[in-house]
Design an enzyme around this catalytic site. Structure first.
Site, PDB file in Angstrom:
ATOM      1  N   HIS A 165      -7.419  -5.918  -0.436  1.00 52.70           N
ATOM      2  CA  HIS A 165      -6.310  -4.888  -0.432  1.00 52.70           C
ATOM      3  C   HIS A 165      -4.961  -5.786  -0.390  1.00 52.70           C
ATOM      4  O   HIS A 165      -4.801  -6.449   0.697  1.00 52.70           O
ATOM      5  CB  HIS A 165      -6.330  -3.970   0.592  1.00 52.70           C
ATOM      6  CG  HIS A 165      -5.241  -2.845   0.654  1.00 52.70           C
ATOM      7  ND1 HIS A 165      -5.070  -2.336  -0.654  1.00 52.70           N
ATOM      8  CD2 HIS A 165      -4.570  -2.305   1.634  1.00 52.70           C
ATOM      9  CE1 HIS A 165      -3.944  -1.358  -0.586  1.00 52.70           C
ATOM     10  NE2 HIS A 165      -3.663  -1.417   0.906  1.00 52.70           N
ATOM     11  N   SER A 173       0.837  -1.337  -0.073  1.00 47.22           N
ATOM     12  CA  SER A 173       0.151  -0.114   0.045  1.00 47.22           C
ATOM     13  C   SER A 173       0.733   1.235   0.056  1.00 47.22           C
ATOM     14  O   SER A 173       1.879   1.459  -0.729  1.00 47.22           O
ATOM     15  CB  SER A 173      -0.992   0.040   1.123  1.00 47.22           C
ATOM     16  OG  SER A 173      -2.149   0.651   1.153  1.00 47.22           O
ATOM     17  N   ASP A 225      -9.067  -4.201  -5.686  1.00 47.31           N
ATOM     18  CA  ASP A 225      -8.504  -3.503  -4.448  1.00 47.31           C
ATOM     19  C   ASP A 225      -9.376  -2.445  -4.012  1.00 47.31           C
ATOM     20  O   ASP A 225      -9.477  -1.414  -4.935  1.00 47.31           O
ATOM     21  CB  ASP A 225      -7.212  -3.299  -4.924  1.00 47.31           C
ATOM     22  CG  ASP A 225      -6.311  -2.751  -3.318  1.00 47.31           C
ATOM     23  OD1 ASP A 225      -6.887  -2.137  -2.594  1.00 47.31           O
ATOM     24  OD2 ASP A 225      -5.300  -3.462  -3.363  1.00 47.31           O
TER      25      ASP A 225
END
Length: 511
Positions: A480, A226, A452
């Site tokens: 995610h 991320s 996602d």
């Protein structure tokens, strides 16, 4: 943007909650010349002053006998390396077998996620083949966790802040939201003034190179999830010649301005919510309705009703639209948490808001004792320093709302107003959006998930295309990030790359 703690899987996510900072703007704090050779090409940071020689890490056993803990002193300001220093906290588990490749530094995202916590997770979740050949090294980035943590509010003030109306309906509510954002920034300045202007992603990337050098590693091997992909890409931009094996999972597009990134992330969460309700409807007798439209309408109606009529929560806090919206977003990060969302929504329809409140508290890292970890404070501090705010006034937000709602009918309006969170930040941003190319870097593996919620798949495509040595690996799935999420195909491809340096074939897609 939004995030939630999730040490069960890789990828604690990108940015602050609906009332915190928007997506990181690809900060490019002014760079420094370094023995590792920061890039002078493209849109990379300028070279100003030499990087200092790295200090040493004094390792000692942590409470858990398989880990060593240590600290490394780094300058607060790389533009004045003789000035004050802070200590970066680290943790390490040494490779368990022969034929060691080197150290593998890991970061879970955020910004604000603890790399120390994530290293402990990695040491139990990464495959034996990787653990045998890599030292697993985690660190709390500057301003995070055990590394000079940023603080902004008292716990009671944070309780109030998390309940601010994210979709103001009149001038008084608009002003309350602006005041909340302003007071948050003032609190950060009052409680963390020395560090607040020096928590940019570019500075954290320089800390990573100090860590690399202190570990005695010629190249940095790295797994970032991320926001950790932005941190990794920024490192590659600054130090392309020091890039080893890099896995960037759940990628951020560093070229997107905050307003665009926030809107697109809203679309990502809308896609995830669609997938959740589709799964419910497909199972038959869905408690939300017989069709996607019926199900979405019921959820949106619940959130709207809570704006005027909050539900009971824990006896001290009620569950209003702000709390419920965060509670709905939180479990969308992982398909494994969809059952938690079902439990919470069913309870809310019965008049019980406590399960939604509990999901909100997980998201904000609020303990059962009412104490907040510093994650959201660090999150705002990094995001607001990394780039310009998405909006600077309520009038500007109003020009953006329609487009946000078209992209995300459920979350768009709240995310548009969240763009004001950095509008009155007390520190001028040091970065701006730009593409990252990192010419000369070794092959970098970028991993994207098609549904996602927090980092839309298009961002992984964009980053892989921008990086001169980027290679895209696609997971056609939900949730995610992709590595260690249950896809043997993804895990095998990533593990092979980490162990051999071989990237998957171009265009490879896994289910």
């Amino acid at each position: 943007m939004v995030r939630v703690k999730r040490l069960r899987g890789i990828g604690a996510v990108l940015a602050g909650a609906l009332l915190l900072a928007g997506c990181s703007d690809a900060g490019s704090a002014k760079g420094s010349k370094d023995a590792a050779g920061p890039s002078k090409s493209g849109s990379g940071p300028a070279d100003l002053v030499p990087m200092p020689a790295a200090g040493s890490i004094s390792w000692s056993r942590c409470d858990d006998s398989s880990f060593e803990c240590g600290t490394l002193s780094v300058p607060i300001d790389y533009g004045s390396t003789s000035g004050p220093k802070i200590k970066i906290a680290l943790i390490r588990q040494k490779a368990t077998g022969p034929d060691r490749i080197g150290a593998l530094v890991v970061n879970p995202g955020g910004p604000g996620g603890s790399g120390i916590d994530f290293a402990r997770y990695a040491a139990s979740a990464f495959p034996k083949s990787v653990l045998q050949r890599y030292d697993i090294v985690g660190f709390d980035p500057r301003g995070v966790g055990e590394s000079a943590p940023v603080r902004c509010l008292t716990d009671s003030q944070m309780d109030t802040y998390t309940q601010l109306d994210p979709t103001p309906d009149d001038p008084a509510e608009e002003q309350a939201l602006v005041t909340g954002f302003t007071d948050f920034g003032k609190g950060c300045e009052a409680m963390s003034s020395q560090l607040l202007g020096h928590v940019s992603t570019a500075e954290a990337a320089r800390d990573m190179d100090q860590i690399r050098s202190a570990l005695g590693e010629p190249k940095l091997n790295y797994v970032g999830a991320s926001y950790g992909t932005f941190l990794g890409a920024t490192y590659a931009e600054l130090f392309p010649g020091k890039v080893g094996r890099f896995v960037l999972d759940g990628a951020v597009d560093p070229s997107q301005p905050a307003v665009t990134a926030n809107r697109l992330q809203g679309g990502g969460f809308e896609t995830a919510l669609d997938a959740y309700v589709d799964d419910c409807v497909a199972g038959g007798s869905c408690f939300l309705g017989a069709t996607r439209d019926e199900a979405l309408t019921r959820i949106r109606t619940l959130l709207a009703d809570l704006d005027a009529h909050p539900l009971p929560g824990d006896g001290k806090r009620s569950v209003n639209e702000a709390i419920a919206t965060t509670g709905v977003l939180s479990p969308l990060y992982s398909r494994d948490q969809w059952p938690d969302l079902t439990v919470a929504l069913k309870a809310a329809f019965r008049g019980d808001g406590l399960p939604l409140l509990e999901l909100n508290d997980v998201y904000y890292e609020r303990g059962s004792d009412g104490h907040y970890a510093n994650l959201m404070y660090a999150n705002a501090a990094v995001n607001c320093l990394d780039g310009p705010a998405a909006a600077s006034s309520p009038d500007q937000v109003k020009t953006q709302v329609d487009e946000f709602q078209q992209t995300s009918p459920t979350f768009g309006r709240a995310l548009a107003w969240a763009g004001l969170s950095c509008g009155e930040w007390p520190i001028t941003p040091s970065g701006k959006p730009h593409e990252i190319h990192a010419p000369g870097a070794a092959p970098i593996l970028v991993v994207g998930t098609t549904r996602d919620p927090a980092t839309p798949y298009a961002w992984a495509q964009a980053l892989a295309q921008q990086l001169d040595s980027g290679h895209l690996l696609t997971y056609d799935g939900d949730g995610h990030t992709a590595y260690l999420r249950g896809s043997a195909c993804i895990d095998t491809a990533v593990d092979t790359y980490l162990l051999t340096g071989q990237t998957p074939p171009d265009g490879k897609t896994c289910n």
